[in-house]
Motif scaffolding. Structure first.
Motif, PDB file in Angstrom:
ATOM      1  N   ALA A  30       0.816  -1.216   0.000  1.00 53.64           N
ATOM      2  CA  ALA A  30       0.000   0.000   0.000  1.00 53.64           C
ATOM      3  C   ALA A  30       0.849   1.266   0.000  1.00 53.64           C
ATOM      4  O   ALA A  30       0.356   2.347   0.335  1.00 53.64           O
ATOM      5  N   GLU A  31       2.107   1.158  -0.399  1.00 59.52           N
ATOM      6  CA  GLU A  31       3.005   2.309  -0.383  1.00 59.52           C
ATOM      7  C   GLU A  31       3.649   2.521  -1.755  1.00 59.52           C
ATOM      8  O   GLU A  31       3.934   1.566  -2.471  1.00 59.52           O
ATOM      9  N   ILE A  32       3.851   3.801  -2.087  1.00 59.99           N
ATOM     10  CA  ILE A  32       4.505   4.191  -3.334  1.00 59.99           C
ATOM     11  C   ILE A  32       5.623   5.168  -3.000  1.00 59.99           C
ATOM     12  O   ILE A  32       5.453   6.063  -2.154  1.00 59.99           O
ATOM     13  N   TRP A  33       6.767   5.017  -3.658  1.00 58.22           N
ATOM     14  CA  TRP A  33       7.875   5.954  -3.547  1.00 58.22           C
ATOM     15  C   TRP A  33       8.084   6.629  -4.902  1.00 58.22           C
ATOM     16  O   TRP A  33       8.095   5.950  -5.941  1.00 58.22           O
ATOM     17  N   ASP A  34       8.242   7.952  -4.883  1.00 56.57           N
ATOM     18  CA  ASP A  34       8.419   8.653  -6.145  1.00 56.57           C
ATOM     19  C   ASP A  34       9.899   8.740  -6.513  1.00 56.57           C
ATOM     20  O   ASP A  34      10.772   8.216  -5.807  1.00 56.57           O
ATOM     21  N   ARG A  35      10.183   9.408  -7.626  1.00 50.58           N
ATOM     22  CA  ARG A  35      11.559   9.476  -8.148  1.00 50.58           C
ATOM     23  C   ARG A  35      12.502  10.224  -7.212  1.00 50.58           C
ATOM     24  O   ARG A  35      13.722  10.062  -7.304  1.00 50.58           O
ATOM     25  N   ASP A  36      11.955  11.038  -6.319  1.00 49.63           N
ATOM     26  CA  ASP A  36      12.776  11.782  -5.373  1.00 49.63           C
ATOM     27  C   ASP A  36      12.895  11.073  -4.031  1.00 49.63           C
ATOM     28  O   ASP A  36      13.465  11.632  -3.083  1.00 49.63           O
ATOM     29  N   GLY A  37      12.310   9.877  -3.934  1.00 52.96           N
ATOM     30  CA  GLY A  37      12.396   9.112  -2.699  1.00 52.96           C
ATOM     31  C   GLY A  37      11.303   9.409  -1.698  1.00 52.96           C
ATOM     32  O   GLY A  37      11.324   8.871  -0.580  1.00 52.96           O
ATOM     33  N   ASN A  38      10.346  10.258  -2.057  1.00 53.33           N
ATOM     34  CA  ASN A  38       9.238  10.550  -1.145  1.00 53.33           C
ATOM     35  C   ASN A  38       8.290   9.364  -1.070  1.00 53.33           C
ATOM     36  O   ASN A  38       7.972   8.738  -2.082  1.00 53.33           O
ATOM     37  N   ARG A  39       7.827   9.070   0.139  1.00 53.54           N
ATOM     38  CA  ARG A  39       6.929   7.933   0.369  1.00 53.54           C
ATOM     39  C   ARG A  39       5.492   8.408   0.483  1.00 53.54           C
ATOM     40  O   ARG A  39       5.202   9.425   1.121  1.00 53.54           O
ATOM     41  N   TYR A  40       4.571   7.643  -0.120  1.00 50.41           N
ATOM     42  CA  TYR A  40       3.144   7.941  -0.058  1.00 50.41           C
ATOM     43  C   TYR A  40       2.371   6.672   0.304  1.00 50.41           C
ATOM     44  O   TYR A  40       2.729   5.578  -0.136  1.00 50.41           O
ATOM     45  N   ILE A  41       1.321   6.841   1.090  1.00 54.07           N
ATOM     46  CA  ILE A  41       0.382   5.753   1.340  1.00 54.07           C
ATOM     47  C   ILE A  41      -0.701   5.837   0.267  1.00 54.07           C
ATOM     48  O   ILE A  41      -1.283   6.902   0.032  1.00 54.07           O
ATOM     49  N   ASP A  42      -0.946   4.735  -0.374  1.00 54.38           N
ATOM     50  CA  ASP A  42      -1.797   4.721  -1.563  1.00 54.38           C
ATOM     51  C   ASP A  42      -3.223   4.326  -1.207  1.00 54.38           C
ATOM     52  O   ASP A  42      -3.517   3.152  -0.993  1.00 54.38           O
ATOM     53  N   PHE A  43      -4.121   5.321  -1.167  1.00 52.04           N
ATOM     54  CA  PHE A  43      -5.542   5.065  -0.946  1.00 52.04           C
ATOM     55  C   PHE A  43      -6.321   5.166  -2.251  1.00 52.04           C
ATOM     56  O   PHE A  43      -7.510   5.467  -2.254  1.00 52.04           O
ATOM     57  N   ALA A  44      -5.622   4.907  -3.367  1.00 49.87           N
ATOM     58  CA  ALA A  44      -6.271   4.877  -4.678  1.00 49.87           C
ATOM     59  C   ALA A  44      -6.173   3.501  -5.310  1.00 49.87           C
ATOM     60  O   ALA A  44      -7.089   3.056  -6.002  1.00 49.87           O
ATOM     61  N   ALA A  45      -5.053   2.820  -5.083  1.00 50.68           N
ATOM     62  CA  ALA A  45      -4.836   1.459  -5.590  1.00 50.68           C
ATOM     63  C   ALA A  45      -5.039   1.372  -7.104  1.00 50.68           C
ATOM     64  O   ALA A  45      -5.585   0.401  -7.614  1.00 50.68           O
ATOM     65  N   GLY A  46      -4.570   2.429  -7.807  1.00 43.88           N
ATOM     66  CA  GLY A  46      -4.734   2.428  -9.258  1.00 43.88           C
ATOM     67  C   GLY A  46      -6.190   2.425  -9.672  1.00 43.88           C
ATOM     68  O   GLY A  46      -6.550   1.878 -10.720  1.00 43.88           O
ATOM     69  N   ILE A  47      -7.055   3.044  -8.863  1.00 46.54           N
ATOM     70  CA  ILE A  47      -8.517   3.037  -8.982  1.00 46.54           C
ATOM     71  C   ILE A  47      -9.035   1.600  -8.866  1.00 46.54           C
ATOM     72  O   ILE A  47      -9.567   1.014  -9.808  1.00 46.54           O
ATOM     73  N   ALA A  48      -8.850   1.039  -7.683  1.00 50.71           N
ATOM     74  CA  ALA A  48      -9.386  -0.290  -7.321  1.00 50.71           C
ATOM     75  C   ALA A  48      -8.793  -1.413  -8.160  1.00 50.71           C
ATOM     76  O   ALA A  48      -9.447  -2.430  -8.369  1.00 50.71           O
ATOM     77  N   VAL A  49      -7.575  -1.246  -8.628  1.00 50.04           N
ATOM     78  CA  VAL A  49      -6.920  -2.297  -9.422  1.00 50.04           C
ATOM     79  C   VAL A  49      -6.109  -3.237  -8.532  1.00 50.04           C
ATOM     80  O   VAL A  49      -6.270  -4.452  -8.601  1.00 50.04           O
ATOM     81  N   VAL A  50      -5.236  -2.682  -7.698  1.00 49.13           N
ATOM     82  CA  VAL A  50      -4.384  -3.548  -6.881  1.00 49.13           C
ATOM     83  C   VAL A  50      -5.056  -3.810  -5.527  1.00 49.13           C
ATOM     84  O   VAL A  50      -4.526  -3.457  -4.469  1.00 49.13           O
ATOM     85  N   ASN A  51      -6.214  -4.430  -5.565  1.00 49.09           N
ATOM     86  CA  ASN A  51      -6.888  -4.828  -4.318  1.00 49.09           C
ATOM     87  C   ASN A  51      -5.994  -5.734  -3.489  1.00 49.09           C
ATOM     88  O   ASN A  51      -6.075  -5.742  -2.259  1.00 49.09           O
ATOM     89  N   THR A  52      -5.166  -6.523  -4.152  1.00 47.99           N
ATOM     90  CA  THR A  52      -4.240  -7.426  -3.468  1.00 47.99           C
ATOM     91  C   THR A  52      -2.888  -6.769  -3.214  1.00 47.99           C
ATOM     92  O   THR A  52      -1.924  -7.442  -2.852  1.00 47.99           O
ATOM     93  N   GLY A  53      -2.799  -5.462  -3.383  1.00 46.74           N
ATOM     94  CA  GLY A  53      -1.583  -4.720  -3.083  1.00 46.74           C
ATOM     95  C   GLY A  53      -0.633  -4.649  -4.264  1.00 46.74           C
ATOM     96  O   GLY A  53      -0.653  -5.489  -5.161  1.00 46.74           O
TER      97      GLY A  53
END
Length: 422
Positions: A30-53
């Motif tokens: 449930a986490e994404i890191w961008d090109r600058d190394g910033n971490r984000y918690i993903d409450f979009a999941a690719g619009i309900a695509v990665v239900n399994t993470g």
């Protein structure tokens, strides 16, 4: 130096909208890191695509194993057993106590297109009824079915013919079940004879429209109308499917079965694959060659889908969706007194949303919803807005999100809601 955003603006059509300016470098669960190394918690999941993470180990291994065997033959030219086996699994899992058959495609819009083709061929009728606020894709048939002009229809007309829209039953917005049914009766009396209708298509929970669930009993009424007039019922489960609502399919909440079910998104766990499953005799109506596509049922997507179904069962993700959704809604409810813009908190399982109005009014507050999204993003939480008025924030985190990360996200959400008030 030219920024990546500037490069994007110069190279990509502005018609491809972007919710954030985050450029992903890697992701895990449930986490994404961008090109600058910033971490984000993903409450979009690719619009309900990665239900399994993101990158679930079992899904990744299934894809690697298939990658070492072959990546593409076109099932219509050289078929493969995994395609057959996945069809068998979906035929058994999709609601309905009757014989079923399945076809695969690549995207949710393709699944919808194929469902309409099948319905029209099987019934010999042209008319399709859909609902205001519904979303069914960006292809010409998809956007004709979609009940939202901006940004999906504006400037692209004329729309496909023989598509008829009804008000969606939504008591929060002044449309009762009785009024929705009366509108259907008026349609059949004034504009469209039922014998010309091939199908009614409906999302069990509207996605882009605002996460409004079909009210109890309404789906059963639609089923009865379809049976009475020889119409088919199509359930668009592209966003609601694969444990998101606390059931494998949202139609399980309603106790009736659709004749055709469209699915995509969560089926592939991040790889593109979609499907239509329905009554065997209806699915067999089109002639050989009338359905399919070059990439339809790609072996990598099929492999991922098998793994996704395994993970949902092994990790009891339907039950987990219910627990996560209950916790989220409890946290939101605790903020009602401090955030009077909150007018509704809703959604089955972990397909949840919060809707905002100007305090003490019935006027939607899209600006407030936008501020909540921006405040959350600044704190490392990715949220999506939706709704015909743009005043809804929806929550679609992976069902596999670790408890600690989930609680961290809820704390950020609390802070963002309060900060949005200024």
């Amino acid at each position: 130096m030219t920024s990546l955003t500037e490069r994007k603006d110069a190279a990509i059509s502005r018609g491809v909208g972007m919710t954030t300016q985050i450029y992903a470098d890697r992701a895990e669960n449930a986490e994404i890191w961008d090109r600058d190394g910033n971490r984000y918690i993903d409450f979009a999941a690719g619009i309900a695509v990665v239900n399994t993470g993101h990158r679930h180990p079992k899904v990744m291994q299934a894809v690697r194993d298939q990658l070492d065997r072959f990546t593409h033959t076109c099932h219509q030219v050289v078929p493969y057993e995994s395609y057959v086996a996945l069809a068998e699994r979906l035929n058994a899992l999709v609601p309905g106590d009757f014989a079923k058959k399945t076809i695969f495609a690549t995207t949710g819009a393709e699944a919808v297109e194929n469902a309409i083709k099948i319905a029209r061929h099987a019934t010999g009728r042209p008319g399709i009824v859909s609902f205001a606020g519904g979303f069914h894709g960006r292809t010409f048939m998809g956007m004709a079915l979609t009940g939202k002009v901006q940004p999906y229809k504006a400037g692209f007309g004329p729309m496909m013919p023989d598509i008829w829209h009804l008000p969606f039953p939504n008591p929060l917005h002044g449309v009762s079940v009785e009024e929705a049914l009366k509108a259907l009766e008026r349609l059949f009396k004034a504009d469209l004879e039922p014998s010309r209708v091939a199908a009614i298509i409906v999302e069990p929970v509207q996605g882009e429209g605002g996460f409004y669930e079909v009210p109890a009993g309404f789906m059963e009424m639609l089923r009865g109308l379809c049976d009475k007039h020889g119409m088919l019922l199509i359930a668009d489960e592209v966003q609601t499917g694969f444990a998101r609502t606390g059931k494998l399919f949202a139609m399980e909440h309603h106790g009736v079965a659709a004749d055709l079910v469209t699915m995509a998104k969560g089926l592939g766990g991040g790889l593109p694959i979609s499907a239509v499953t329905g009554r065997a005799e209806i699915m067999d109506s089109p002639n050989p060659g009338g359905l399919g596509g070059t990439y339809a049922g790609n072996p990598l997507g099929v492999a991922a889908a098998h793994a996704v179904l395994d993970v949902i069962e092994e990790e009891a993700l339907c039950d987990r969706a219910v627990r996560l959704g209950q916790r989220l809604k409890q946290r939101l409810a605790a903020l009602r007194d401090q955030v009077p813009e909150i007018v509704d908190i809703r959604g089955p399982g972990f397909m949840n949303a919060v809707e905002f109005n100007l305090p003490g009014t019935d006027s939607p507050a899209p600006e407030f919803a936008g501020r909540v999204r921006e405040e959350a993003l600044a704190r490392g939480l990715i949220l999506l807005t939706c709704g015909v008025h743009g005043n809804v924030v929806r929550f679609l985190a992976p069902l596999t999100i670790p408890d600690a990360v989930f609680e961290e996200a809820l704390d950020i959400l609390d802070e963002s809601l309060l900060a949005a008030r200024g």
